[in-house]
Design an enzyme around this catalytic site. Sequence first.
Site, short mmCIF file in Angstrom:
data_model
loop_
_atom_site.label_atom_id
_atom_site.label_comp_id
_atom_site.label_asym_id
_atom_site.label_seq_id
_atom_site.Cartn_x
_atom_site.Cartn_y
_atom_site.Cartn_z
CB SER A 182 -31.29 33.81 31.01
OG SER A 182 -31.51 35.18 30.92
CE LYS A 221 -27.82 42.83 21.20
NZ LYS A 221 -27.96 41.49 22.40
CB SER A 222 -25.97 44.33 27.66
OG SER A 222 -25.59 42.53 27.05
CE LYS A 264 -28.88 33.96 24.16
NZ LYS A 264 -28.51 34.31 25.11
CD GLN A 289 -32.03 38.13 27.19
OE1 GLN A 289 -33.01 37.67 27.16
NE2 GLN A 289 -31.65 38.45 26.05
N GLY A 340 -34.64 40.43 22.64
CA GLY A 340 -34.95 39.78 23.64
C GLY A 340 -34.64 40.92 25.19
NE ARG A 383 -28.37 44.04 32.23
CZ ARG A 383 -28.20 43.57 31.09
NH1 ARG A 383 -27.97 43.77 30.20
NH2 ARG A 383 -28.15 42.41 31.62
CG ASP A 417 -24.98 37.20 23.42
OD1 ASP A 417 -26.04 36.37 22.98
OD2 ASP A 417 -25.02 38.17 23.35
NE ARG A 428 -24.84 38.82 19.74
CZ ARG A 428 -24.43 39.44 19.85
NH1 ARG A 428 -23.13 40.36 19.52
NH2 ARG A 428 -25.02 40.81 20.42
C1 S3P Z 1 -28.05 39.79 27.42
C2 S3P Z 1 -27.85 38.20 27.94
C3 S3P Z 1 -27.88 37.15 27.11
C4 S3P Z 1 -27.34 37.33 25.82
C5 S3P Z 1 -28.12 38.39 24.84
C6 S3P Z 1 -27.73 40.52 26.13
C7 S3P Z 1 -28.22 40.31 28.36
O1 S3P Z 1 -28.77 36.47 27.26
O2 S3P Z 1 -27.37 36.38 24.88
O3 S3P Z 1 -27.63 39.01 24.10
O4 S3P Z 1 -28.51 41.88 27.78
O5 S3P Z 1 -28.27 39.99 29.55
P1 S3P Z 1 -29.27 35.12 28.28
O6 S3P Z 1 -28.70 36.03 29.33
O7 S3P Z 1 -30.43 35.58 28.39
O8 S3P Z 1 -28.49 34.50 27.91
#
Ligand code: S3P
Length: 429
Positions: free
Chosen positions: A167, A21-22, A342, A169, A93, A26, A315, A388
């Site tokens: 984080s 997913k991450s 979350k 993110q 998010g 990106r 996660d 999750r």
């Molecule tokens: C993610 C970072 C995590 C994770 C989210 C995906 C990302 O959040 O919990 O599912 O893709 O950068 P945080 O970095 O805000 O903890």
Amino acid sequence: MEIKVRQSPAWRATIKVPGDKSMSHRAAMLSALSDGPCLLRNYLAGEDCLGTLRVLGQLGVPIEDKGAGKWLVHGVSGKFRQPAADLDCGNSGTTMRLMSGLLSAQTFRSRLVGDPSLSKRPMRRIMEPLERMGAGLSTEGNDGRPPLVIQGNPKLHAIEYLLPVPSAQVKSAVLLAGLLAEGRTTVVQPVQTRDHTERMLAHFGVPVERDGDRISVRGGTLPRARNFDVPGDISSAAFWLVAAAAKPGCHLTIEGLGLNPTRTGVVKVLERMGAQIGLRDEISGPGEPSGTVEIRGGGLRGTTIEGAEIPNVIDEIPVLAVGAALARGTTLIKDAAELRVKESDRLAVVAHHLRAMGAEVDELPDGLVIHGGRPLHGACLESHGDHRIAMAFAIAGLFAEGETVITGTECVETSYPGFVDQLGELNHD
Ligand code: S3P
């Protein structure tokens, strides 16, 4: 929708899981910023990542569905078009926070909205650094909650930013804005968080300086068009890993899995808990490593998960908590207050659901104490719109006496389309 689960046999199987997913988010964003066509393979077809493609489409990025998980994204060299409507980030998010970095540098205003769960999540953490760079951000919800309105500024300036929360993110939002800002933007991360943005920037030809806990990019060098193969998501594999680890006789092999060391904490935790796991890197080097994980089930024992390990397993904690309830002895999870913001308050929901199944759990402000080893029984549990939670408790149901019913499981589609079918196949092989 509901998922109904009963005790399962010991699995002996070789499986794959959907794309990460991450990395999918990106890859789509860097492709959109690039100067030409980029083919993304094994892109996650979950709602969150499809949402990112839709948002990029609204911003004038041509995107073609090539079928079988392949998407062709035609980069627009960072020049987005003003969207005609709100940008709907759904449950994601990552979409809202990372896109905020890119939208902060545009010539126009955008409004980002989300579903009821995303509308409760904190955005100040990205607003503060992006405002310091010169963008205008405000929220319409209470206390920094979405909808999020961004007045872009094409003349952003670089900042040096110390992450107040560990984080990825937030780090990524600032680095992405930094690409489009004047000067050298530095993010300092006191604790290592997942480094996909840094690795992927390098893959797309953007120099990234890493010096200990400092990560810097210089504005003005945009990504070059490149293709990207998304490996399997270790956070999705975690559900099967915990289930296999806790069941004697299980022998599960998962192929094509992302093995980025900032994400493999779940393997280390399960090893500490007594699981036998073999990791084979098949693609290594500075990009995204990937390979095969082989796991044999046995009895688990309790462990402690805390400090710098937390961002690496953030996660996976709901399903690791399920593993802890099945283990002998006590598991302590602390320094994990982030779990409260979350897709749901994961500490409260995990504690509630484990207790409903007969486990003994203490809830801490920043963690959980799980006294493992009590037999679990089936229960009817609400997902709280959190993918999750839904999947972690489907795994718990595999070990419970009687039937476990999880309600509100549409949310599973956000990160793991095909989860329920795969569960059925594993149980019938
Ligand atoms: C993610 C970072 C995590 C994770 C989210 C995906 C990302 O959040 O919990 O599912 O893709 O950068 P945080 O970095 O805000 O903890």
